[in-house]
Design an enzyme around this catalytic site. Structure first.
Site, PDB file in Angstrom:
ATOM      1  N   ASP A  77       0.846  -1.187   0.000  1.00  0.00           N
ATOM      2  CA  ASP A  77       0.000   0.000   0.000  1.00  0.00           C
ATOM      3  C   ASP A  77       0.890   1.250   0.000  1.00  0.00           C
ATOM      4  OD1 ASP A  77      -2.496   1.237   0.086  1.00  0.00           O
ATOM      5  OD2 ASP A  77      -2.592   1.237   2.283  1.00  0.00           O
ATOM      6  N   HIS A  78       0.523   2.230  -0.799  1.00  0.00           N
ATOM      7  CA  HIS A  78       1.261   3.510  -0.859  1.00  0.00           C
ATOM      8  C   HIS A  78       2.775   3.332  -0.982  1.00  0.00           C
ATOM      9  CE1 HIS A  78      -2.207   6.110  -0.290  1.00  0.00           C
ATOM     10  NE2 HIS A  78      -2.651   5.213   0.562  1.00  0.00           N
ATOM     11  N   HIS A 172      -7.953   9.325   4.911  1.00  0.00           N
ATOM     12  CA  HIS A 172      -7.324   8.312   5.762  1.00  0.00           C
ATOM     13  C   HIS A 172      -7.544   8.690   7.222  1.00  0.00           C
ATOM     14  CE1 HIS A 172      -4.377   7.550   2.259  1.00  0.00           C
ATOM     15  NE2 HIS A 172      -5.134   6.485   2.368  1.00  0.00           N
ATOM     16  N   GLY A 173      -7.689   7.704   8.085  1.00  0.00           N
ATOM     17  CA  GLY A 173      -7.871   7.992   9.511  1.00  0.00           C
ATOM     18  C   GLY A 173      -9.313   8.368   9.799  1.00  0.00           C
ATOM     19  N   SER A 203     -12.934   3.566   6.042  1.00  0.00           N
ATOM     20  CA  SER A 203     -13.461   3.564   7.411  1.00  0.00           C
ATOM     21  C   SER A 203     -14.183   4.881   7.669  1.00  0.00           C
ATOM     22  CB  SER A 203     -12.320   3.412   8.426  1.00  0.00           C
ATOM     23  OG  SER A 203     -11.592   2.248   8.165  1.00  0.00           O
ATOM     24  N   ASN A 224      -8.523   0.320   7.227  1.00  0.00           N
ATOM     25  CA  ASN A 224      -7.439   0.257   8.205  1.00  0.00           C
ATOM     26  C   ASN A 224      -7.930   0.788   9.544  1.00  0.00           C
ATOM     27  OD1 ASN A 224      -4.838  -0.046   9.284  1.00  0.00           O
ATOM     28  ND2 ASN A 224      -4.173   1.955   8.577  1.00  0.00           N
TER      29      ASN A 224
HETATM   30 ZN    ZN Z   1      -4.570   4.819   1.210  1.00  0.00          ZN
END
Ligand code: ZN
Length: 280
Positions: A77-78, A172-173, A203, A224
């Site tokens: 990933d990334h 993200h997060g 998420s 994640n």
């Molecule tokens: Zn990502």
């Protein structure tokens, strides 16, 4: 596998791992739900996870010793550089992402192409990114930058990537406020690009929005934060139950269960449960 999911109108979840118990929890969930699965390791965490070869071997060993029967893809990933993507290919990864989203589109195309040539020669698939996913992931902080439609088409046509992550408002997060996905742009990109789309930062996005994204061509969705929050909450609860607790197994075991339960919920949201049969 991802192309098939797109044709059938479901998505294969990518779940990122942060250590051994994530691998076990996610694999158990996939097996229980008979779902193909993508295990993600983000490039920023590779050193913490023990290096490309160590984490790849650990995941593959776990698949074997746990007698997992569903298809498991291991994905970088990334990927932070062409060199790092090549290291993952050499280690035996099934799929790598080159994150050229902070570069100009010309530079992104040039470097992504380099990764594709190396990866495809080794039967490894490649994910490219256009625009910027917002928020923070593993120390990477950034603002949302919507993917330009022409840039998406150019990246796909000129590099021969296998999957495309067009940043369209996901983060993200944890989300601050309601997620605002660009479904209009998604619809156009989905109609102009033949390959499966990838959604990062899932998420916190509602099931309705995820279903909508799947219907517009997303066949790989990355999770994640949601898993990590359920793991943390359970760990905190277990530790708060007794101040005398110090046995690591007793402390950690309920949190593995939390990972597994959340992973199963995610699989059902993506509709990949009981989709194993066609691959075996
Ligand atoms: Zn990502």
């Amino acid at each position: 596998m991802i192309q098939y999911a797109k044709e059938e109108g479901f998505a294969i979840p990518q779940m990122n791992v942060n250590g051994l118990i994530w691998i076990e929890g996610v694999l158990n969930a996939a097996e229980n739900q008979q779902s193909p699965i993508i295990i993600g390791t983000t490039d920023k965490n590779i050193e913490y996870l023990g290096g490309y070869q160590f984490i790849l071997d650990t995941i593959k060993n776990k698949v074997r010793t746990m007698q997992i029967t569903v298809p498991v893809l291991v994905h970088l990933d990334h990927g932070l550089s062409v060199e790092n993507c090549k290291c993952a290919v050499d280690a035996g990864y099934d799929s790598v992402m080159f994150d050229g989203s902070k570069l100009s589109i010309e530079e992104n195309i040039k470097l992504t192409k380099e990764v594709v040539e190396y990866a495809h020669a080794n039967a490894v698939i490649v994910e490219g990114e256009v625009g910027a996913v917002g928020g923070e992931e593993d120390g990477l902080i950034g603002q949302v930058r919507y993917a330009d439609i022409d840039d998406c088409i150019a990246l796909v046509e000129q590099t021969n990537i296998d999957t495309l992550a067009p940043a369209l408002g996901s983060v993200h997060g944890k989300y601050q406020g309601e997620p605002n996905l660009g479904f209009d742009e998604m619809k156009i990109i989905g109609s102009k690009v033949d390959i499966p789309l990838v959604l990062h930062g899932a998420s916190g996005i509602s099931n309705v929005d995820l279903q909508h994204a799947i219907s517009l061509g997303h066949a790989k969705i990355n999770f994640n934060t949601e898993i990590n929050i359920s793991w943390t909450n359970q760990l905190r609860e277990t530790l708060n139950e007794s101040e005398d607790l110090f046995n690591p197994q007793e402390i950690i075991k309920p949190s593995i269960h939390a990972i597994e339960k959340t992973a199963e919920k995610i699989i059902k949201t993506c509709g990949s449960n009981n989709q194993n049969k066609v691959f075996t």
